[in-house]
Write an enzyme that holds these catalytic residues in place. Sequence first.
Site, PDB file in Angstrom:
ATOM      1  N   THR B 144       0.908  -1.416  -0.111  1.00 27.16           N
ATOM      2  CA  THR B 144      -0.064   0.006   0.071  1.00 27.16           C
ATOM      3  C   THR B 144       0.907   1.183   0.087  1.00 27.16           C
ATOM      4  O   THR B 144       1.928   1.256   0.647  1.00 27.16           O
ATOM      5  CB  THR B 144      -0.875   0.058   1.131  1.00 27.16           C
ATOM      6  OG1 THR B 144      -1.343   1.312   1.526  1.00 27.16           O
ATOM      7  CG2 THR B 144      -0.422  -0.753   2.433  1.00 27.16           C
ATOM      8  N   SER B 179      -0.461   3.021  10.694  1.00 24.24           N
ATOM      9  CA  SER B 179      -1.396   2.423  11.333  1.00 24.24           C
ATOM     10  C   SER B 179      -0.699   1.114  11.573  1.00 24.24           C
ATOM     11  O   SER B 179       0.404   0.607  10.980  1.00 24.24           O
ATOM     12  CB  SER B 179      -2.507   2.063  10.887  1.00 24.24           C
ATOM     13  OG  SER B 179      -2.581   1.008   9.770  1.00 24.24           O
ATOM     14  N   TYR B 181      -1.908  -1.845  10.888  1.00 21.32           N
ATOM     15  CA  TYR B 181      -1.991  -2.654   9.553  1.00 21.32           C
ATOM     16  C   TYR B 181      -0.882  -2.106   8.441  1.00 21.32           C
ATOM     17  O   TYR B 181      -0.356  -2.927   7.801  1.00 21.32           O
ATOM     18  CB  TYR B 181      -3.489  -2.248   9.062  1.00 21.32           C
ATOM     19  CG  TYR B 181      -3.529  -2.169   7.472  1.00 21.32           C
ATOM     20  CD1 TYR B 181      -3.410  -3.487   6.761  1.00 21.32           C
ATOM     21  CD2 TYR B 181      -3.693  -0.939   6.806  1.00 21.32           C
ATOM     22  CE1 TYR B 181      -3.345  -3.564   5.397  1.00 21.32           C
ATOM     23  CE2 TYR B 181      -3.661  -1.298   5.229  1.00 21.32           C
ATOM     24  CZ  TYR B 181      -3.496  -2.269   4.562  1.00 21.32           C
ATOM     25  OH  TYR B 181      -3.426  -2.294   3.159  1.00 21.32           O
ATOM     26  N   HIS B 182      -0.855  -0.718   8.276  1.00 29.24           N
ATOM     27  CA  HIS B 182       0.169  -0.330   7.303  1.00 29.24           C
ATOM     28  C   HIS B 182       1.648  -0.949   7.873  1.00 29.24           C
ATOM     29  O   HIS B 182       2.459  -1.283   6.806  1.00 29.24           O
ATOM     30  CB  HIS B 182       0.212   0.961   7.380  1.00 29.24           C
ATOM     31  CG  HIS B 182      -0.942   1.792   6.667  1.00 29.24           C
ATOM     32  ND1 HIS B 182      -1.979   2.379   7.412  1.00 29.24           N
ATOM     33  CD2 HIS B 182      -1.250   1.878   5.171  1.00 29.24           C
ATOM     34  CE1 HIS B 182      -2.947   2.729   6.604  1.00 29.24           C
ATOM     35  NE2 HIS B 182      -2.617   2.431   5.407  1.00 29.24           N
ATOM     36  N   LYS B 185       2.297  -4.172   6.629  1.00 27.49           N
ATOM     37  CA  LYS B 185       2.575  -4.470   5.162  1.00 27.49           C
ATOM     38  C   LYS B 185       4.243  -3.946   4.977  1.00 27.49           C
ATOM     39  O   LYS B 185       4.974  -4.406   4.007  1.00 27.49           O
ATOM     40  CB  LYS B 185       1.906  -3.376   4.440  1.00 27.49           C
ATOM     41  CG  LYS B 185       0.332  -3.657   4.238  1.00 27.49           C
ATOM     42  CD  LYS B 185       0.102  -4.826   3.303  1.00 27.49           C
ATOM     43  CE  LYS B 185      -1.361  -4.867   2.928  1.00 27.49           C
ATOM     44  NZ  LYS B 185      -1.681  -5.870   1.936  1.00 27.49           N
TER      45      LYS B 185
END
Lengths: 391, 391
Positions: B144, B179, B181-182, B185
């Site tokens: 992302t 975040s 989540y980021h 990644k």
Amino acid sequence: MRVLILGGDGYLGWPTAMRFSAGGHEVSVVDNFSRRRWHEKHGTDSLMPIRSLEERIEAWNEISGNQIASYIGAIEDPEFLERVVSETKPEAVVHYGEQPSAPYSMASREQAVETQYTNVIGTLNLLFFLRDHAPECHLVKLGTMGEYGTPNIDIEEGFIEIEHKGRKDTLPFPKLPGSLYHLSKVHDSNNIQFACRVWGLRSTDLNQGVVYGIETDETAQDERLSTRFDYDEWFGTVLNRFCVQAVIGHPLTVYGKGGQTRGFLNIRDTLQCVELAVDNPPDAGEYRVFNQFTESFSVGQLAELVQASAAELGLDVEIEHVDNPRVELEEHYYNPVHTKLLDLGLEPAYLGDELVRSMLKTIESHRDRVIDAAIDPQTQWKPSQEPAGAR
Amino acid sequence: MRVLILGGDGYLGWPTAMRFSAGGHEVSVVDNFSRRRWHEKHGTDSLMPIRSLEERIEAWNEISGNQIASYIGAIEDPEFLERVVSETKPEAVVHYGEQPSAPYSMASREQAVETQYTNVIGTLNLLFFLRDHAPECHLVKLGTMGEYGTPNIDIEEGFIEIEHKGRKDTLPFPKLPGSLYHLSKVHDSNNIQFACRVWGLRSTDLNQGVVYGIETDETAQDERLSTRFDYDEWFGTVLNRFCVQAVIGHPLTVYGKGGQTRGFLNIRDTLQCVELAVDNPPDAGEYRVFNQFTESFSVGQLAELVQASAAELGLDVEIEHVDNPRVELEEHYYNPVHTKLLDLGLEPAYLGDELVRSMLKTIESHRDRVIDAAIDPQTQWKPSQEPAGAR
């Protein structure tokens, strides 16, 4: 100060616990004895005989008059860790509670997953429980210089000012970690930095070099207080391993050309650095990085130093260049900055003949405990067998 | 070509599976239906009704004459994933099989751990099984643009040449993920890069912008082939959510000042980009990064676009600036490079009034399915309550 030490039964954790206890702090240690179990599983052991954590703590109490509290469990277990953090309400956490070996992480998928799970998820749990139960606490996290790898520019302490297309920013220093273990530390560093930025936690990430040495002021007081000393392919670091090889008449196994250069420090300086970090906490929301080593050496230089020191003791030691089990540059530029701890007052104990001779003598007195089969590297970064599914 | 699609039941995974199947490839999909379960747990659902994976695959077979194989299980489960990789022997893996929501990852410790566990350990398993069973396979990984954050310099595609103290190197672009989540990644990107460097795997990391849109050529052929369309606070992305808000008469919820600028792309362009990556694989050992978006917009600009498009359909839509639940810069520099996919032939479908109007009309026909309570942001990056253990 209330100091919580994760991995408090380990090579560095146990001496750190005694150091803070000696300094009058209220010390609690956490350990799940995974290092002891990994050794059992692998048929290896510490060269120095070590006592159980319980015996160590009793002996320390007898000798110093100080109490150390212990919590036995895994930081990956959230119920356990939440209880520890909420009961101890630490003002500083010194976090050594991770799987610390690069070859261990590269030996199999299972061990790679165990490493990243233990290190990343354990630390993530810790960040949440600090946020919820001890938001002012200073997290002193042991990272590694190996997070940076060997870029062709000077390595800064965590952050670098980059000028690019006419604009400027100070950004996290790019990392080129050399194993799945080193990657777990990079993941941790990134998670911790985020927790400071978003939740206002405060942390010092100590990117430590390779530690050598056997004794600290506290371990030397009684044999029951000894810390572990590993020399096997998984947990033994290079100088410690070379010293054991010299004593038992095994050639010093230099991987490849031996031009691999790394930062090093004495175990006594590890304690000094951690104390300096704890005594000088960052502001709330601040994430800072110290490069924690005192000198750089190539692997070849260390082999020559051990060879020369051994010769003074009448030991005739060979140096053997073996196939490098790792994937790494064997000749490279290396010039990392390491001034922040010096600025705080670090007084390094530099490496020399005398220290190596003293290590060799101590090892000599335990040479009957050396497990020869544990010494040569077995773990390959690149498995050499044909892939099972090769087409 | 044998193409394996992880997360093949998802918003992008299902259309991608049909696209490759339509192109004559031998397609297998993997999913454990966690997205469907997370919605059930949260009391939310896709706006477009979607069929079960089995029904979708049957309908696709009826319409196209093509077979898609399916494997139901989690990539975190090593026995399952090893069987899938060794049976399908993929030449390309398109990896969407991750927890994809930033707010989901920030809602609790449990969800943060679930996110990093699923994403990091799942992908780590995959890397080992590709190494062992399909070492020539091209791993196309969905990353992302949020991995980069918003630095004050131009964002390059994965790597940046840094000149520092008179020396130069090209190094991974520093990341400032927004975040947990980021962060997962970023951890993945680092692990994959390492696997390419050390094991000689090949991978394209697609740092994707925010995707919008409802239809692709394949989903439009039959309502049974529809892909999911999320608008809730966890899984709905900004433009999709604004369109739903416009239709139901809810003010468009702009977080804070609305100057947050991001890269965006149409779901049709996601498919084009993934196809271009698969058709142009990197060399063995190569890890490359494409910034996968077609245009940048600020959140405020998108709100105005939706407001204007809605007005043309006679809808009177308000824009409301709500307290930002995230910790992010609300005004910042943003100029990421995104030329590599254009160089490979990407022909973008740019965002305009017409597309937004068409989205509004499709949403209108499902407006009875909108769950109002799912729309407003609940998840705070910084929990506002006093920490339980505050001193």
